[in-house]
Scaffold this active site. Structure first.
Site, PDB file in Angstrom:
ATOM      1  N   SER A  12       1.852  -2.777   0.139  1.00  0.00           N
ATOM      2  CA  SER A  12       1.365  -2.491  -1.206  1.00  0.00           C
ATOM      3  C   SER A  12       0.617  -3.719  -1.721  1.00  0.00           C
ATOM      4  O   SER A  12       1.024  -4.855  -1.475  1.00  0.00           O
ATOM      5  CB  SER A  12       2.539  -2.131  -2.121  1.00  0.00           C
ATOM      6  OG  SER A  12       2.054  -1.769  -3.383  1.00  0.00           O
ATOM      7  N   GLU A  13      -0.466  -3.483  -2.455  1.00  0.00           N
ATOM      8  CA  GLU A  13      -1.346  -4.570  -2.912  1.00  0.00           C
ATOM      9  C   GLU A  13      -0.574  -5.678  -3.621  1.00  0.00           C
ATOM     10  O   GLU A  13      -0.908  -6.856  -3.499  1.00  0.00           O
ATOM     11  CB  GLU A  13      -2.408  -4.039  -3.893  1.00  0.00           C
ATOM     12  CG  GLU A  13      -3.449  -3.144  -3.275  1.00  0.00           C
ATOM     13  CD  GLU A  13      -3.064  -1.679  -3.335  1.00  0.00           C
ATOM     14  OE1 GLU A  13      -1.911  -1.341  -2.985  1.00  0.00           O
ATOM     15  OE2 GLU A  13      -3.914  -0.873  -3.732  1.00  0.00           O
ATOM     16  N   ASN A  14       0.422  -5.287  -4.394  1.00  0.00           N
ATOM     17  CA  ASN A  14       1.159  -6.270  -5.175  1.00  0.00           C
ATOM     18  C   ASN A  14       2.181  -7.052  -4.345  1.00  0.00           C
ATOM     19  O   ASN A  14       3.131  -7.602  -4.891  1.00  0.00           O
ATOM     20  CB  ASN A  14       1.820  -5.614  -6.399  1.00  0.00           C
ATOM     21  CG  ASN A  14       2.641  -4.388  -6.052  1.00  0.00           C
ATOM     22  OD1 ASN A  14       2.344  -3.680  -5.083  1.00  0.00           O
ATOM     23  ND2 ASN A  14       3.680  -4.118  -6.806  1.00  0.00           N
TER      24      ASN A  14
END
Lengths: 246, 224, 246, 224
Positions: B49-51
């Site tokens: 996930s990007e985060n």
């Protein structure tokens, strides 16, 4: 003796000046936003700020709605405040953002509204490029070439060049005057650890500005943080402020 | 006559069939995010996930179980999972940009017959959000699009040329919609699968770009 | 099921080919050298290798002397082997190194001797630039500008350009075919943690090559490594081999 | 007549006087490394080492106490210290290149009157090692050189122009030798301190570059 702990949020941001470039940590979700630092910057009244971060933020009244809407999934911290609060207080004149606008036709982000009113300038940046530009500032890299953005709006006004047959865009380091970061624990050296996905842009921005200020849940004695697990070395951090439990 | 279209979960289920054992996969907002819990049995997938999280578990439905510091890129809480780890945002996108993702599944507003992707600025909006979608579309080894075949007002989304601003040129490999599965090939768009009850002609009628009907065209297969 | 654990060092390096670019982890001091992987590459007999790493290494006979000389300070692992072993076995034709030569007039590094014999090519790189070039490969950055090297031999043959009034040199990403890294613990996903200063180039090189191979002290069950303290995510690692206790 | 020169520990002690409370400092090989244990009382210094450690303690003399995974850049074991942390090599030099070091203390073969530093290729050697010295010399906020005033064969090392290849142009701020302390200023080299029993003329005689004798010239002061 090194002691980066500052007693209040207001004191920690007292030197934020008109026209400053502020890197605001977090991702725009429930965890990991430096809400108290943002609130303190709002109280300074500093004007004409450039804010760099992931999203265009939520106006305070939208935050209320968001908290309510998300309550079936996750509970937002009651003091949640992001770039939108600085927009609401009329302090922002430029945004360097990956996510300035709401992805739906309903609802708008704070910065999006400002932009539509013609009151701000937007530098739209792919999220990974934004992170890399900030990391470059921390790492003393002046500029770099990445393939992301070739043949899109991102390359407009930028140098484009081929490396190994692949089109790349020249991107510049993005150094802030102040980084506002949210961390979990700190010691008096300013060493930081984060919690889970709240690490995100916070750890990237620590060290990416002339002054880095950390908002933390807990301050521990020197030596309590595992030297193998410290994510941000204290030398990247100038000030640490403890959050009150909310 | 209105033919029945596949629901979002079925579209996501078809996309998840593409995930091979051991792959690293990123899921975009909306339909793609549903793939998270639809991985075919016996395959171990690392979700990115990007985060800044790798190898997280299923989405949490009960807020009492949620951890504010363990969320996916859409802000939804997810379960921890053995082997999970966290990275900062620069490293999260070093993973993306460095070509370390096997698949990204993204939503789209338009896909062209060359595989151009447009998904960041909605028609009528003055401002759009690139988010991490551009990095993902440019650099994942395989880009799968999950979307409705036509827009809310019935316009085709699979087009000859994108009229909306591009997210990435020549990026998409596979398009999974509520009526068809289409592969982007060097020769053009190959119609590989159709929803139950749909014919190739009916799919073409909803598609601006010309479809090459695959000799082994079949009904969407969610099992094998 | 994901399982990156490979039963032997020989198996782990079996596909090293003639002409491969090999990033060799470690710093050239007692800890953190992927000695068993280096020994296994020596056994493949692969020729014409380009080795990238910090030092020019020590010939096996020099290692003996070094171990003896350093014994009053620190005990080297008995199996210590670095780039020098590949030089000794005639496998190296190029070095991309920060420290190819001994800093004293007595004694020579392995690569230094090779160079004096005219048997190899040297690309001399400042240590920080070397690390950044490898990180760039991992991060999909094609090239970058740094001030380090302007007005010195380092800028020779490279593009030089000013950013914010400061001279910078254009440096290219350095991607290997194989990264040999030394870590402390791994799980079957290939997640790695290191120990102390043995992290160094090892963690930088993990993910910087098409194939990354890790030599580790211990393999643990999935979930045993603290997710907050994993330094190298498993997706950067292709193969893990357990060291025997020596 | 041969005048007495300062020993290595005294040179290092003078250099360590420059470290102000809270500074982050990197020490090069040789004399500079001795500064590690010579920090003036009451000042807390964070030492950085190229191989990825910040805030380590004193050098260990007894091999029984040594940890193979806690070494300085010279390969010597050091003690752990509360507040210490580890980073990988890319981050270690992000710290250097990003200008986060207050001081680096380096050895030198030659320093020019403009502050040019040459310390990577010895005369007569075909090959030299840049190591991390170039990154440090270019990017630390303050570069201090510790060295003997003349080479082993009596040649001046403080010169008008370096004849050896440069490590970094206009990099050095302060030169501490076994006979003098010299500041690099916009006007040239300012002789600030001399070793006990030495005169400005005697120092100049060993120096190729012209020295500007500071009006407040004094004997090397190790106390204040």
């Amino acid at each position: 003796m090194i002691n980066k702990i500052v007693p209040s949020f207001d004191e920690a941001v007292a030197d934020v000046f008109d026209g400053a470039v502020i890197l605001v940590g977090g991702f725009g979700i429930a965890g990991g936003t430096p809400s108290q630092l943002v609130r303190a910057v709002a109280r300074t009244g500093a004007k004409n700020l450039t804010v760099a971060g992931n999203t265009g933020g939520l106006l305070p009244q939208m935050v209320e709605m968001m908290i309510e809407r998300m309550a079936t999934l996750v509970q937002y911290p009651r003091d949640y405040a992001d770039i939108g609060m600085l927009v609401a207080s009329g302090q922002v004149s430029k945004g360097i953002l990956a996510f300035p606008a709401s992805p739906s036709t309903q609802g708008k982000m704070a910065f999006e509204m400002l932009l539509e009113q013609g009151k701000a300038e937007l530098e739209l940046v792919p999220q990974g490029t934004l992170a890399e530009r900030i990391r470059a500032a921390r790492a003393g890299v002046a500029a770099f070439y990445v393939p992301v953005g070739c043949g899109t709006v991102v390359e407009e006004g930028k140098e484009v060049r081929e490396f190994n047959g692949e089109c790349c865009v020249l991107e510049r380091a993005l150094k802030g005057d102040f980084s506002l970061v949210r961390a979990h624990k700190a010691d008096r050296y300013g060493n930081l650890v984060y919690r889970g996905t709240s690490r995100t842009f916070n750890a990237t921005m620590a060290g990416g500005s002339t002054v880095t200020i950390a908002e933390v849940d807990e301050i521990v004695e020197l030596g309590e943080l595992d030297p193998e697990a410290i994510v941000t070395p204290g030398l990247y951090v100038d000030r640490v402020v403890l959050r009150e439990k909310v | 006559m209105t033919k029945e279209r596949l629901d979002e979960v079925t579209i996501a289920m078809r996309a998840a069939k593409e995930f091979q054992d051991g792959m690293v996969v990123n899921l975009g907002m909306g339909i793609p995010m549903l793939c998270n819990t639809l991985v075919p049995e016996g395959r171990e997938i690392i979700f990115h996930s990007e985060n800044g999280v790798l190898g997280f578990g299923a989405t949490i439905e009960n807020p009492a179980e949620a951890d504010i510091d363990l969320l996916n890129a859409q802000g939804q809480p997810v379960y921890p999972k053995p082997g999970m780890c966290f990275v900062d945002h620069a490293e999260s996108f070093a993973i993306v940009r460095g070509g370390h993702l096997d698949i990204t599944v993204l939503g789209a507003l338009q896909v062209s017959e060359k595989g151009d992707l447009a998904n960041w600025r909605m028609p009528g909006k003055a401002v759009g959000s690139l988010g991490g979608g551009m990095d993902l579309a440019f650099r994942a080894k395989k880009v799968i699009v999950c979307m409705t075949h036509t827009s809310k007002d019935g316009q085709p989304k699979i087009v000859r040329e994108c009229t909306l601003p591009l997210t990435a040129p020549r990026a998409v490999s596979l398009i999974i919609t509520d009526v068809a599965v289409i592969e982007v090939t060097a020769d053009g768009l190959a119609l590989k699968e159709v929803a139950p009850g749909w014919t190739a002609e009916e799919v073409q009628a909803l598609t601006e770009a010309r479809l090459l009907v695959s000799p082994d065209l079949k009904e969407i297969d969610l099992v094998t």
